[in-house]
Enzyme design. Structure first.
Site, PDB file in Angstrom:
ATOM      1  N   ASP A   7       0.834  -1.194   0.000  1.00  0.00           N
ATOM      2  CA  ASP A   7       0.000   0.000   0.000  1.00  0.00           C
ATOM      3  C   ASP A   7       0.875   1.252   0.000  1.00  0.00           C
ATOM      4  O   ASP A   7       2.034   1.201   0.445  1.00  0.00           O
ATOM      5  CB  ASP A   7      -0.904   0.027   1.228  1.00  0.00           C
ATOM      6  CG  ASP A   7      -2.004  -1.012   1.161  1.00  0.00           C
ATOM      7  OD1 ASP A   7      -2.315  -1.475   0.049  1.00  0.00           O
ATOM      8  OD2 ASP A   7      -2.547  -1.360   2.225  1.00  0.00           O
ATOM      9  N   TYR A  30       6.389  -8.760   8.386  1.00  0.00           N
ATOM     10  CA  TYR A  30       6.113  -7.329   8.507  1.00  0.00           C
ATOM     11  C   TYR A  30       6.386  -6.858   9.928  1.00  0.00           C
ATOM     12  O   TYR A  30       6.247  -7.619  10.890  1.00  0.00           O
ATOM     13  CB  TYR A  30       4.642  -7.025   8.195  1.00  0.00           C
ATOM     14  CG  TYR A  30       4.197  -7.371   6.797  1.00  0.00           C
ATOM     15  CD1 TYR A  30       4.242  -6.432   5.774  1.00  0.00           C
ATOM     16  CD2 TYR A  30       3.700  -8.634   6.512  1.00  0.00           C
ATOM     17  CE1 TYR A  30       3.813  -6.737   4.498  1.00  0.00           C
ATOM     18  CE2 TYR A  30       3.271  -8.957   5.231  1.00  0.00           C
ATOM     19  CZ  TYR A  30       3.334  -8.007   4.226  1.00  0.00           C
ATOM     20  OH  TYR A  30       2.909  -8.333   2.960  1.00  0.00           O
ATOM     21  N   ASP A  59      -6.810   1.726   8.707  1.00  0.00           N
ATOM     22  CA  ASP A  59      -5.523   2.345   9.021  1.00  0.00           C
ATOM     23  C   ASP A  59      -5.748   3.839   9.254  1.00  0.00           C
ATOM     24  O   ASP A  59      -6.861   4.352   9.089  1.00  0.00           O
ATOM     25  CB  ASP A  59      -4.486   2.091   7.920  1.00  0.00           C
ATOM     26  CG  ASP A  59      -4.905   2.630   6.560  1.00  0.00           C
ATOM     27  OD1 ASP A  59      -5.470   3.738   6.504  1.00  0.00           O
ATOM     28  OD2 ASP A  59      -4.676   1.947   5.549  1.00  0.00           O
ATOM     29  N   ARG A  75      -3.582  -4.794   8.030  1.00  0.00           N
ATOM     30  CA  ARG A  75      -4.572  -3.808   8.499  1.00  0.00           C
ATOM     31  C   ARG A  75      -5.741  -4.499   9.191  1.00  0.00           C
ATOM     32  O   ARG A  75      -6.253  -4.029  10.203  1.00  0.00           O
ATOM     33  CB  ARG A  75      -5.099  -2.991   7.313  1.00  0.00           C
ATOM     34  CG  ARG A  75      -4.132  -1.969   6.790  1.00  0.00           C
ATOM     35  CD  ARG A  75      -4.720  -1.193   5.640  1.00  0.00           C
ATOM     36  NE  ARG A  75      -4.803  -1.996   4.425  1.00  0.00           N
ATOM     37  CZ  ARG A  75      -5.887  -2.092   3.668  1.00  0.00           C
ATOM     38  NH1 ARG A  75      -6.998  -1.476   4.030  1.00  0.00           N
ATOM     39  NH2 ARG A  75      -5.866  -2.808   2.570  1.00  0.00           N
TER      40      ARG A  75
END
Length: 302
Positions: A41, A69, A83, A175
């Site tokens: 993203d 991540y 988010d 997310r």
């Protein structure tokens, strides 16, 4: 000179993955194929492998890699995008949360599970990307998808802000994990920052920023920074064909295990790197049931 290989880029927050590919395309000879493996993203940073030339053929084998991540989430806030870039839907004080309690919440998501993709995502439904429908004020039903969280660890909790590492399968939305962790805690939650630190064999410590790639291109050394096809697939076991068998294999002939050497035991239906005597990647092969024969899944030109 033909450009072939994978550029391990460290994407910064802001540009889309498509923007990064467009920039790399300006650094290589015209008509060279360029594409990324694993979308990030715009707000996300970190590892973004960019395949150049014949390396675009290894996309399918990179997309299925595990990904790691580092995420930061905020307890007590819920947004429409899950988010902090989205519109706030609710906000409340989460109360005191310990790091131990945060880990207990995260552990709930460890292992195999079903995750419903968020509306603000690039996934297509009926030919239209979900984020386009979401921005038009439409919400559609989405099927849950099987995902696996291999590892998830709380690192730091400052106030209502939690930082954690997660290693997961393809198709996992971090997310959504942040949103769901907040919902489980009771006050809600959303993602505040995201960095992909590893995708298969690609690690953030070994990556370069786009500006560094541009400087290398100006100096005529970009090709040297590209990772070879074989090295880009080190998550697959390797076999080496015996002398004189490479052409037969390239032409579609299935080979018995006496015609190749394997460094480790092979399982049927598994994918492997098929190397020639010089160590170059000949193909990605599939070990047939029983582990005694191999066929080509994708052959690469010399």
């Amino acid at each position: 000179m033909k450009f072939t290989g994978v550029l391990n880029l460290k994407k910064k927050a802001g540009p889309t993955s498509h923007d990064v590919v467009a920039s790399v395309r300006q650094l290589v000879p015209k008509k060279t194929k360029v594409g990324h493996a694993g979308t990030l993203d715009p707000m996300a940073e970190g590892v973004l492998p960019v395949c150049v030339g014949a390396a675009t053929k290894i996309f399918p084998y990179l997309l299925d890699c595990q990904k790691t991540y580092r995420a930061t989430m905020i307890f007590g806030r819920v947004t429409d995008t899950q988010d902090t870039t989205g519109e706030t839907l609710s906000e409340e004080a989460p109360g005191e949360i310990s790091l131990v309690e945060a880990q207990r919440l995260l552990d709930t998501f460890r292992g195999e599970g079903i995750q419903v993709p968020p509306m603000y995502s690039a996934l297509k439904v009926g030919g239209t990307r979900l984020h386009e429908l979401a921005r038009a004020g439409k919400e559609v039903e989405r099927e849950g998808r099987a995902i696996t969280v291999f590892d998830i660890r709380a690192l730091e909790l400052v106030g209502s802000s939690l930082t954690f590492d997660v290693t997961c399968s393809r198709g996992t939305y971090i997310r959504s994990i942040c949103h769901d962790v907040g919902a489980l805690q009771g006050s809600g939650g959303c993602m505040d920052a995201l960095t992909r630190t590893q995708l298969g064999p690609f690690r953030i410590e070994e990556g370069i920023f786009l500006e560094e790639a541009e400087a290398l291109a100006d100096e005529g050394h970009l090709q040297e920074s590209l990772i070879t096809l074989s090295d880009a697939l080190t998550h697959l076991p390797a076999i080496t064909l015996r002398p004189g068998k490479e052409d037969r294999f390239r032409n579609g002939v299935q080979l018995e295990n006496r015609y190749f050497e394997a460094a480790e035991p092979l399982q049927g239906d598994s994918k492997v790197r098929v190397l020639g005597n010089n160590g170059d990647l000949v193909a990605v092969g599939i070990i047939l049931p029983g582990g005694e024969r191999i066929r080509a899944d994708r052959v690469f030109s010399r």
